[in-house]
Each structure stands twice: as C-alpha cells, then as structure tokens.
Design a protein around this motif. Structure first.
Motif, PDB file in Angstrom:
ATOM      1  N   ASP A  87      -6.689   5.877  -6.779  1.00  0.00           N
ATOM      2  CA  ASP A  87      -5.952   5.288  -5.661  1.00  0.00           C
ATOM      3  C   ASP A  87      -5.863   6.354  -4.577  1.00  0.00           C
ATOM      4  O   ASP A  87      -5.661   7.535  -4.890  1.00  0.00           O
ATOM      5  N   VAL A  88      -5.968   5.959  -3.312  1.00  0.00           N
ATOM      6  CA  VAL A  88      -5.909   6.931  -2.218  1.00  0.00           C
ATOM      7  C   VAL A  88      -5.049   6.406  -1.080  1.00  0.00           C
ATOM      8  O   VAL A  88      -4.893   5.197  -0.912  1.00  0.00           O
ATOM      9  N   THR A  89      -4.505   7.339  -0.318  1.00  0.00           N
ATOM     10  CA  THR A  89      -3.735   7.021   0.881  1.00  0.00           C
ATOM     11  C   THR A  89      -4.127   8.002   1.976  1.00  0.00           C
ATOM     12  O   THR A  89      -4.774   9.018   1.720  1.00  0.00           O
ATOM     13  N   ALA A  90      -3.711   7.706   3.189  1.00  0.00           N
ATOM     14  CA  ALA A  90      -3.974   8.601   4.313  1.00  0.00           C
ATOM     15  C   ALA A  90      -3.321   9.952   4.046  1.00  0.00           C
ATOM     16  O   ALA A  90      -2.273  10.037   3.410  1.00  0.00           O
ATOM     17  N   GLY A  91      -3.976  11.012   4.514  1.00  0.00           N
ATOM     18  CA  GLY A  91      -3.419  12.351   4.400  1.00  0.00           C
ATOM     19  C   GLY A  91      -3.770  13.098   3.127  1.00  0.00           C
ATOM     20  O   GLY A  91      -3.175  14.131   2.843  1.00  0.00           O
ATOM     21  N   GLN A  92      -4.759  12.634   2.375  1.00  0.00           N
ATOM     22  CA  GLN A  92      -5.110  13.298   1.116  1.00  0.00           C
ATOM     23  C   GLN A  92      -6.275  14.264   1.234  1.00  0.00           C
ATOM     24  O   GLN A  92      -6.692  14.817   0.235  1.00  0.00           O
ATOM     25  N   ASP A  93      -6.843  14.452   2.407  1.00  0.00           N
ATOM     26  CA  ASP A  93      -7.979  15.345   2.608  1.00  0.00           C
ATOM     27  C   ASP A  93      -9.167  14.924   1.752  1.00  0.00           C
ATOM     28  O   ASP A  93      -9.649  15.670   0.901  1.00  0.00           O
ATOM     29  N   LEU A  94      -9.644  13.724   2.009  1.00  0.00           N
ATOM     30  CA  LEU A  94     -10.763  13.155   1.253  1.00  0.00           C
ATOM     31  C   LEU A  94     -12.108  13.405   1.921  1.00  0.00           C
ATOM     32  O   LEU A  94     -13.140  13.104   1.354  1.00  0.00           O
ATOM     33  N   GLY A  95     -12.093  13.949   3.107  1.00  0.00           N
ATOM     34  CA  GLY A  95     -13.305  14.176   3.885  1.00  0.00           C
ATOM     35  C   GLY A  95     -13.132  13.522   5.246  1.00  0.00           C
ATOM     36  O   GLY A  95     -12.385  12.545   5.384  1.00  0.00           O
ATOM     37  N   PRO A  96     -13.801  14.035   6.258  1.00  0.00           N
ATOM     38  CA  PRO A  96     -13.569  13.596   7.638  1.00  0.00           C
ATOM     39  C   PRO A  96     -13.665  12.082   7.860  1.00  0.00           C
ATOM     40  O   PRO A  96     -12.771  11.491   8.428  1.00  0.00           O
ATOM     41  N   GLY A  97     -14.727  11.453   7.432  1.00  0.00           N
ATOM     42  CA  GLY A  97     -14.863  10.014   7.658  1.00  0.00           C
ATOM     43  C   GLY A  97     -13.808   9.211   6.927  1.00  0.00           C
ATOM     44  O   GLY A  97     -13.206   8.290   7.476  1.00  0.00           O
ATOM     45  N   PHE A  98     -13.554   9.564   5.689  1.00  0.00           N
ATOM     46  CA  PHE A  98     -12.580   8.848   4.880  1.00  0.00           C
ATOM     47  C   PHE A  98     -11.169   9.032   5.436  1.00  0.00           C
ATOM     48  O   PHE A  98     -10.396   8.083   5.535  1.00  0.00           O
ATOM     49  N   ASP A  99     -10.830  10.267   5.791  1.00  0.00           N
ATOM     50  CA  ASP A  99      -9.505  10.540   6.346  1.00  0.00           C
ATOM     51  C   ASP A  99      -9.292   9.760   7.639  1.00  0.00           C
ATOM     52  O   ASP A  99      -8.234   9.156   7.848  1.00  0.00           O
ATOM     53  N   HIS A 100     -10.296   9.773   8.503  1.00  0.00           N
ATOM     54  CA  HIS A 100     -10.159   9.070   9.782  1.00  0.00           C
ATOM     55  C   HIS A 100      -9.966   7.573   9.565  1.00  0.00           C
ATOM     56  O   HIS A 100      -9.100   6.953  10.195  1.00  0.00           O
ATOM     57  N   LEU A 101     -10.747   6.985   8.687  1.00  0.00           N
ATOM     58  CA  LEU A 101     -10.634   5.544   8.446  1.00  0.00           C
ATOM     59  C   LEU A 101      -9.290   5.178   7.816  1.00  0.00           C
ATOM     60  O   LEU A 101      -8.665   4.185   8.205  1.00  0.00           O
ATOM     61  N   LEU A 102      -8.824   5.965   6.868  1.00  0.00           N
ATOM     62  CA  LEU A 102      -7.522   5.678   6.260  1.00  0.00           C
ATOM     63  C   LEU A 102      -6.395   5.815   7.282  1.00  0.00           C
ATOM     64  O   LEU A 102      -5.467   4.984   7.319  1.00  0.00           O
ATOM     65  N   SER A 137       0.815  -1.205   0.000  1.00  0.00           N
ATOM     66  CA  SER A 137       0.000   0.000   0.000  1.00  0.00           C
ATOM     67  C   SER A 137       0.853   1.261   0.000  1.00  0.00           C
ATOM     68  O   SER A 137       0.383   2.329  -0.337  1.00  0.00           O
ATOM     69  N   ARG A 138       2.103   1.143   0.358  1.00  0.00           N
ATOM     70  CA  ARG A 138       2.975   2.312   0.366  1.00  0.00           C
ATOM     71  C   ARG A 138       3.334   2.759  -1.049  1.00  0.00           C
ATOM     72  O   ARG A 138       3.913   3.805  -1.243  1.00  0.00           O
ATOM     73  N   HIS A 139       3.007   1.960  -2.068  1.00  0.00           N
ATOM     74  CA  HIS A 139       3.317   2.315  -3.438  1.00  0.00           C
ATOM     75  C   HIS A 139       2.158   3.019  -4.145  1.00  0.00           C
ATOM     76  O   HIS A 139       2.261   3.350  -5.309  1.00  0.00           O
ATOM     77  N   CYS A 140       1.064   3.224  -3.451  1.00  0.00           N
ATOM     78  CA  CYS A 140      -0.086   3.883  -4.066  1.00  0.00           C
ATOM     79  C   CYS A 140       0.243   5.336  -4.345  1.00  0.00           C
ATOM     80  O   CYS A 140       0.947   5.986  -3.589  1.00  0.00           O
ATOM     81  N   ILE A 141      -0.329   5.833  -5.428  1.00  0.00           N
ATOM     82  CA  ILE A 141      -0.137   7.234  -5.760  1.00  0.00           C
ATOM     83  C   ILE A 141      -1.506   7.912  -5.838  1.00  0.00           C
ATOM     84  O   ILE A 141      -2.527   7.257  -5.999  1.00  0.00           O
ATOM     85  N   GLU A 142      -1.490   9.227  -5.751  1.00  0.00           N
ATOM     86  CA  GLU A 142      -2.759   9.954  -5.738  1.00  0.00           C
ATOM     87  C   GLU A 142      -3.416   9.901  -7.092  1.00  0.00           C
ATOM     88  O   GLU A 142      -2.818   9.985  -8.127  1.00  0.00           O
ATOM     89  N   ALA A 143      -4.082   9.754  -7.586  1.00  0.00           N
ATOM     90  CA  ALA A 143      -4.730   9.783  -8.889  1.00  0.00           C
ATOM     91  C   ALA A 143      -4.983  11.172  -9.393  1.00  0.00           C
ATOM     92  O   ALA A 143      -3.994  11.781  -9.527  1.00  0.00           O
TER      93      ALA A 143
END
Length: 196
Positions: free
Chosen positions: A45-60, A10-16
């Motif tokens: 593709d998403v990773t933690a720290g991308q500012d996707l919205g409160p619920g999504f950020d917290h879960l990631l 998962s560390r190889h994911c990039i932001e889309a």
C-alpha cells in the motif's frame, strides 16, 4: 447484485522510479520475453510522501491534491495536460467483478504508447486474455489489494529470469470511483529500469 466493492478511505492506507524514455527500445516486447513475470513480486500500500521515485511521487501528490476530502479520486480528476509527461506509461482499467465481490479480470480502456510497446497494445482487451498467466495474476492481485485497502498500491519486481535484458518493473495502481463509494476504474502507471 452490485459487484463494485466499496473500499476504505485512502487516508487509512499504511506503508507496507526510474522513468525511461519511450524510445528505449530494449523494453519493446518485454512482456513477451521468456522468463518475464517470474521475478519476485512485492506489493505494498502506498500514499503520497513515501519517496517512491519522481514519477510516482508526483502522481500520488497530484491525485491527493485533486481528491479534496473525498475517499477516492474519480476519472474526472485526470487531466491529460496536467500529467502529460507520464501519459506514455499509464493505463486505465475497468474491473470485472465476480459474484463473490472480487475482481476476476479487467478491461483496459486506455494504454499509453510506451506501455503498449513494452507489453503490446491491449486497449479494449481483458487482462486475463492478453497477458501471460503469471503477469495477469499479478495485475489482478494488485487490483484486488487496491480495492480491499481503498488506496493506491505499488508492485515491484526484478525480472532476471531468461535472457537479457533484465529489468526492474514498478507498477502503481490507484482505485477510482464515480460516486466516491464504489470502485469503477483503476489508474495505473509503470516504469521499467534496465538492470545492470
């Protein structure tokens, strides 16, 4: 033949985000509404720290903290008490692999109450059997992308076809592995926001 695809780390994911109350009845049965599933679906593709919205950020961030150097999270990382605010909108799916090592369907092992109200309760059923083709194909494409990338993906669509309510759907899919090599399940979390 083992059809559980190994993914990349998962560390190889990039932001889309918006979360709604499970009592917001305008979303009840939205998955069966005429025109639903015809909106443009964007998958990244998403990773933690991308500012996707409160619920999504917290879960990631939650899953990142539980991974502790492993390539994948596992089902054991999911503690209902830790994510209780999100339970109504989560699903746990087990992929069905084809002979060519692609996901062709998925069995829904768990479906939260708000998700069930929006899309009907599909616990114990296959995605391809219970969703409209345009919706099922999005789910399967998202799972295949997450499996290929070895990381979480987010699909977003604005559903403006047909009669109101028109909504924005966000879906997060995170691959899980029991052995840190082969994908055994997917954790899914969604939000629906009414468009004005």
């Amino acid at each position: 033949m083992d059809h559980k695809r190994s993914g990349k780390s998962s560390r190889h994911c990039i932001e889309a985000e918006a979360n709604i109350s499970s009592f917001a009845t305008y979303i009840d049965g939205i998955g069966e509404k005429e025109g639903y599933g015809l909106g443009n679906y964007v998958l990244n593709d998403v990773t933690a720290g991308q500012d996707l919205g409160p619920g999504f950020d917290h879960l990631l961030e939650y899953f990142e903290s539980k991974r502790k150097g492993r390539s994948f999270n596992s089902r054991a990382d999911i503690s209902p008490s830790d994510i209780k605010d999100y339970l109504p909108w989560i699903a746990l799916m087990e992929p069905v692999w084809s002979d060519d090592n692609m996901i062709e369907d998925a069995v829904v092992n768990l479906h939260g109450s708000a998700a069930a109200a929006a899309f009907s309760d599909v616990t114990g059923k296959r995605v391809m059997a219970v969703h409209k083709p345009e919706v099922a194909s999005r789910v399967i494409a998202s799972l295949n992308r997450a499996a290929t990338a070895g990381c979480a993906v987010m699909g977003t669509s604005e559903e403006r076809q047909g009669p109101p309510p028109h909504v924005r759907l966000k879906m997060l899919y995170l691959p899980l592995s029991n052995d840190d090599k082969h994908i055994s399940h997917f954790f899914a979390y969604g939000s629906i926001e009414q468009l004005r």
